[in-house]
Design a protein around this motif. Structure first.
Motif, PDB file in Angstrom:
ATOM      1  N   PHE A  21       0.784  -1.250  -0.078  1.00  0.00           N
ATOM      2  CA  PHE A  21      -0.056   0.029  -0.100  1.00  0.00           C
ATOM      3  C   PHE A  21       0.998   1.296   0.185  1.00  0.00           C
ATOM      4  CE2 PHE A  21      -1.999   3.611   2.402  1.00  0.00           C
ATOM      5  CZ  PHE A  21      -2.895   3.706   1.612  1.00  0.00           C
ATOM      6  N   ALA A  22       0.442   2.082  -0.912  1.00  0.00           N
ATOM      7  CA  ALA A  22       1.497   3.332  -1.084  1.00  0.00           C
ATOM      8  C   ALA A  22       0.335   4.630  -0.982  1.00  0.00           C
ATOM      9  CB  ALA A  22       2.311   3.374  -2.265  1.00  0.00           C
ATOM     10  N   ALA A  23       0.820   5.371  -0.286  1.00  0.00           N
ATOM     11  CA  ALA A  23       0.072   6.773  -0.037  1.00  0.00           C
ATOM     12  C   ALA A  23       0.801   7.856  -0.038  1.00  0.00           C
ATOM     13  CB  ALA A  23      -1.043   6.695   1.137  1.00  0.00           C
ATOM     14  N   THR A  24       0.756   9.099  -0.704  1.00  0.00           N
ATOM     15  CA  THR A  24       1.649  10.078  -0.468  1.00  0.00           C
ATOM     16  C   THR A  24       0.594  11.180  -0.421  1.00  0.00           C
ATOM     17  OG1 THR A  24       3.170   9.277  -2.132  1.00  0.00           O
ATOM     18  CG2 THR A  24       2.923  11.757  -1.906  1.00  0.00           C
ATOM     19  N   GLU A  25       0.836  12.283   0.529  1.00  0.00           N
ATOM     20  CA  GLU A  25      -0.076  13.286   1.009  1.00  0.00           C
ATOM     21  C   GLU A  25       0.399  14.496   0.737  1.00  0.00           C
ATOM     22  OE1 GLU A  25      -2.120  13.527   4.581  1.00  0.00           O
ATOM     23  OE2 GLU A  25      -2.669  11.460   4.701  1.00  0.00           O
ATOM     24  N   LEU A  26      -0.256  15.675   0.035  1.00  0.00           N
ATOM     25  CA  LEU A  26       0.130  16.961  -0.287  1.00  0.00           C
ATOM     26  C   LEU A  26      -0.788  17.982   0.280  1.00  0.00           C
ATOM     27  CD1 LEU A  26       2.084  19.012  -1.871  1.00  0.00           C
ATOM     28  CD2 LEU A  26       0.745  18.340  -3.799  1.00  0.00           C
ATOM     29  N   ALA A  27      -0.540  18.754   1.175  1.00  0.00           N
ATOM     30  CA  ALA A  27      -1.464  19.870   1.417  1.00  0.00           C
ATOM     31  C   ALA A  27      -1.774  20.828   0.477  1.00  0.00           C
ATOM     32  CB  ALA A  27      -0.860  20.732   2.831  1.00  0.00           C
ATOM     33  N   LEU A  28      -3.007  21.026   0.188  1.00  0.00           N
ATOM     34  CA  LEU A  28      -3.544  21.947  -0.685  1.00  0.00           C
ATOM     35  C   LEU A  28      -4.522  22.718  -0.565  1.00  0.00           C
ATOM     36  CD1 LEU A  28      -2.295  21.927  -4.093  1.00  0.00           C
ATOM     37  CD2 LEU A  28      -4.581  20.338  -4.527  1.00  0.00           C
ATOM     38  N   GLY A  29      -4.098  24.202  -0.143  1.00  0.00           N
ATOM     39  CA  GLY A  29      -5.434  24.931   0.084  1.00  0.00           C
ATOM     40  C   GLY A  29      -6.096  24.600   1.233  1.00  0.00           C
ATOM     41  N   ASP A  30      -7.143  24.421   1.311  1.00  0.00           N
ATOM     42  CA  ASP A  30      -8.007  23.982   2.487  1.00  0.00           C
ATOM     43  C   ASP A  30      -8.241  22.502   2.819  1.00  0.00           C
ATOM     44  OD1 ASP A  30      -8.509  26.464   3.328  1.00  0.00           O
ATOM     45  OD2 ASP A  30     -10.313  26.789   2.217  1.00  0.00           O
ATOM     46  N   GLY A  31      -7.519  22.009   1.767  1.00  0.00           N
ATOM     47  CA  GLY A  31      -7.609  20.358   1.722  1.00  0.00           C
ATOM     48  C   GLY A  31      -6.430  19.636   1.388  1.00  0.00           C
ATOM     49  N   LYS A  32      -6.532  18.535   1.203  1.00  0.00           N
ATOM     50  CA  LYS A  32      -5.186  17.704   0.800  1.00  0.00           C
ATOM     51  C   LYS A  32      -5.403  16.494  -0.546  1.00  0.00           C
ATOM     52  CE  LYS A  32      -6.229  14.253   4.365  1.00  0.00           C
ATOM     53  NZ  LYS A  32      -5.785  13.575   5.719  1.00  0.00           N
ATOM     54  N   LEU A  33      -4.451  16.434  -0.898  1.00  0.00           N
ATOM     55  CA  LEU A  33      -4.231  15.498  -2.183  1.00  0.00           C
ATOM     56  C   LEU A  33      -3.430  14.259  -1.754  1.00  0.00           C
ATOM     57  CD1 LEU A  33      -3.283  16.463  -5.782  1.00  0.00           C
ATOM     58  CD2 LEU A  33      -2.011  14.366  -4.804  1.00  0.00           C
ATOM     59  N   ILE A  34      -4.155  13.125  -2.150  1.00  0.00           N
ATOM     60  CA  ILE A  34      -3.651  11.824  -1.440  1.00  0.00           C
ATOM     61  C   ILE A  34      -3.654  11.032  -2.624  1.00  0.00           C
ATOM     62  CG2 ILE A  34      -4.118   9.860   0.169  1.00  0.00           C
ATOM     63  CD1 ILE A  34      -6.031  11.709   1.610  1.00  0.00           C
ATOM     64  N   THR A  35      -2.629  10.041  -2.820  1.00  0.00           N
ATOM     65  CA  THR A  35      -2.423   9.034  -3.905  1.00  0.00           C
ATOM     66  C   THR A  35      -2.729   7.731  -3.314  1.00  0.00           C
ATOM     67  OG1 THR A  35      -0.002   9.056  -3.976  1.00  0.00           O
ATOM     68  CG2 THR A  35      -1.338  10.557  -5.432  1.00  0.00           C
ATOM     69  N   LEU A  36      -3.472   6.724  -3.910  1.00  0.00           N
ATOM     70  CA  LEU A  36      -3.790   5.586  -3.338  1.00  0.00           C
ATOM     71  C   LEU A  36      -3.297   4.613  -4.440  1.00  0.00           C
ATOM     72  CD1 LEU A  36      -7.373   6.347  -2.125  1.00  0.00           C
ATOM     73  CD2 LEU A  36      -5.418   6.301  -0.603  1.00  0.00           C
ATOM     74  N   SER A  37      -2.601   3.403  -3.779  1.00  0.00           N
ATOM     75  CA  SER A  37      -2.164   2.715  -4.823  1.00  0.00           C
ATOM     76  C   SER A  37      -3.358   1.661  -5.379  1.00  0.00           C
ATOM     77  CB  SER A  37      -0.919   1.690  -4.048  1.00  0.00           C
ATOM     78  OG  SER A  37      -0.725   0.753  -5.044  1.00  0.00           O
ATOM     79  N   ASP A  38      -3.500   1.448  -6.636  1.00  0.00           N
ATOM     80  CA  ASP A  38      -4.177   0.240  -7.285  1.00  0.00           C
ATOM     81  C   ASP A  38      -3.137  -0.973  -7.621  1.00  0.00           C
ATOM     82  OD1 ASP A  38      -6.750  -0.442  -7.980  1.00  0.00           O
ATOM     83  OD2 ASP A  38      -6.448  -0.278 -10.130  1.00  0.00           O
ATOM     84  N   GLY A  39      -2.163  -0.783  -7.031  1.00  0.00           N
ATOM     85  CA  GLY A  39      -1.431  -1.914  -7.512  1.00  0.00           C
ATOM     86  C   GLY A  39      -0.450  -1.566  -8.669  1.00  0.00           C
ATOM     87  N   ASN A  40       0.024  -2.523  -9.518  1.00  0.00           N
ATOM     88  CA  ASN A  40       0.754  -2.271 -10.608  1.00  0.00           C
ATOM     89  C   ASN A  40       0.483  -2.814 -11.819  1.00  0.00           C
ATOM     90  OD1 ASN A  40       2.445  -4.216  -9.111  1.00  0.00           O
ATOM     91  ND2 ASN A  40       2.782  -4.487 -11.197  1.00  0.00           N
ATOM     92  N   LEU A  41       0.852  -2.510 -13.038  1.00  0.00           N
ATOM     93  CA  LEU A  41       0.627  -3.086 -14.254  1.00  0.00           C
ATOM     94  C   LEU A  41       1.698  -4.068 -14.503  1.00  0.00           C
ATOM     95  CD1 LEU A  41      -0.862  -0.215 -16.709  1.00  0.00           C
ATOM     96  CD2 LEU A  41      -1.924  -1.747 -15.260  1.00  0.00           C
ATOM     97  N   THR A  42       1.871  -5.092 -15.284  1.00  0.00           N
ATOM     98  CA  THR A  42       2.575  -6.219 -15.803  1.00  0.00           C
ATOM     99  C   THR A  42       2.769  -6.008 -17.191  1.00  0.00           C
ATOM    100  OG1 THR A  42       2.389  -7.248 -13.759  1.00  0.00           O
ATOM    101  CG2 THR A  42       3.520  -8.175 -15.568  1.00  0.00           C
ATOM    102  N   LEU A  43       3.635  -5.387 -17.726  1.00  0.00           N
ATOM    103  CA  LEU A  43       3.577  -5.258 -19.285  1.00  0.00           C
ATOM    104  C   LEU A  43       4.875  -5.774 -19.912  1.00  0.00           C
ATOM    105  CD1 LEU A  43       2.405  -1.487 -19.093  1.00  0.00           C
ATOM    106  CD2 LEU A  43       1.106  -3.524 -19.661  1.00  0.00           C
ATOM    107  N   PRO A  44       5.016  -6.040 -20.963  1.00  0.00           N
ATOM    108  CA  PRO A  44       6.327  -6.166 -21.900  1.00  0.00           C
ATOM    109  C   PRO A  44       7.402  -5.076 -21.561  1.00  0.00           C
ATOM    110  CG  PRO A  44       4.403  -6.369 -23.272  1.00  0.00           C
ATOM    111  CD  PRO A  44       4.089  -5.791 -22.083  1.00  0.00           C
TER     112      PRO A  44
END
Length: 296
Positions: A21-44
């Motif tokens: 599980f990976a999450a990154t937070e960034l304060a942004l104005g009156d809120g925050k930006l959060i990234t949530l992991s959906d896993g990864n792709l497996t490609l050539p």
């Protein structure tokens, strides 16, 4: 608690703490930006670099520690959260695309959220890893309380019955899957165009090429949600004009990428990228016609 939320909660409870599980937070104005992991792709391994001179491609792989036989980019779903809203940008791959992706339910649960907490969903584009997490096992929208938004041109492209015949054999399942999901959701969709503000504080920025109607989003004038308009941390920055076969219209996508990076550096925007490393949030520096992505 609905069945889908109970299952997500149970899965998360059994696996936390979750090292994937990976999450990154960034304060942004009156809120925050959060990234949530959906896993990864497996490609050539040549998914991005197939058209590059072999010597240059080998140097790029060595510099960025890329495997020659496989490419496994992360999938970062961006969430903007303030006192009244939980705005989700894309919904991940769901269970039907590839086993290494489709982990958003666990990430939401680990962040203390259920599906019903999501108030808005904005789509960058309708590729499987961004759209196929839309529906539950009963073909009902996963986020029952959310308002849904998609660019008009993107919707029109995927809902057109001719798209499955013209998109090319490698992407026919993309077209069929997008059409089915968007058709189910059609009556709930809100449409927007370049420059519109579909949600207060979020401005749509057309970034076509990866798909015909791909949209990026400028959040509060300070952050840019790139979707797949900038989809890796190596050639997309070092050689943004390089036409990669991972885009549906490689030449248009390259021109779009050059313009986006110019805007990002000129305006000092933080970026949140769906397939960028380190949680996907970072800054960009410019060196002439080349750029560097800096995590965090």
């Amino acid at each position: 608690m609905k069945r889908r939320d109970f299952l997500a909660f149970s899965a998360a409870a059994l696996t936390l703490p979750r090292t994937g599980f990976a999450a990154t937070e960034l304060a942004l104005g009156d809120g925050k930006l959060i990234t949530l992991s959906d896993g990864n792709l497996t490609l050539p391994g040549d998914f991005v670099l197939a058209n590059m001179d072999p010597v240059q491609a080998a140097a790029m792989r060595q510099k960025y520690n890329l495997a020659a036989d496989s490419y496994t980019p992360p999938c970062n779903v961006t969430l903007y959260q303030d006192a009244t809203r939980n705005v989700l940008f894309d919904v991940g791959a769901g269970p039907d695309f590839m086993p290494s992706a489709g982990k958003l339910d666990e990430a939401l649960a680990a962040a203390g959220l259920t599906h019903d907490d999501i108030t808005h969903v904005l789509f960058t584009h309708a590729h499987p890893d961004h759209l196929w997490g839309l529906l539950d096992d009963f073909d009902e929208p996963q986020f029952a309380n959310a308002e849904y938004f998609i660019g008009q041109a993107e919707f029109d492209y995927w809902i057109d019955p001719e798209t499955v015949n013209t998109i090319g054999e490698a992407r026919t399942t993309f077209a069929a899957g997008a059409a089915r999901r968007l058709d189910i959701l059609a009556e709930q969709l809100n449409f927007f165009n370049d420059g519109d503000e579909p949600v207060t504080g979020v401005t749509a920025r057309l970034s076509a090429g990866h798909t015909p109607g791909h949209m990026s989003f400028i959040l509060g004038g300070k952050a840019l949600i790139t979707g797949d308009a900038i989809s890796n941390n190596f050639v997309a920055f070092e050689q943004p004009g390089f036409a990669t076969p991972s885009d549906q219209d490689p030449e248009m996508a390259a021109a779009t990428r050059v313009g986006l990076l110019d805007q990002i550096t000129a305006d000092g925007l933080t970026i949140s990228g769906f397939h960028l490393p380190g949680g996907g949030v970072g800054t960009v520096t410019r060196q002439g016609d080349s750029y560097t992505y800096i995590e965090g």
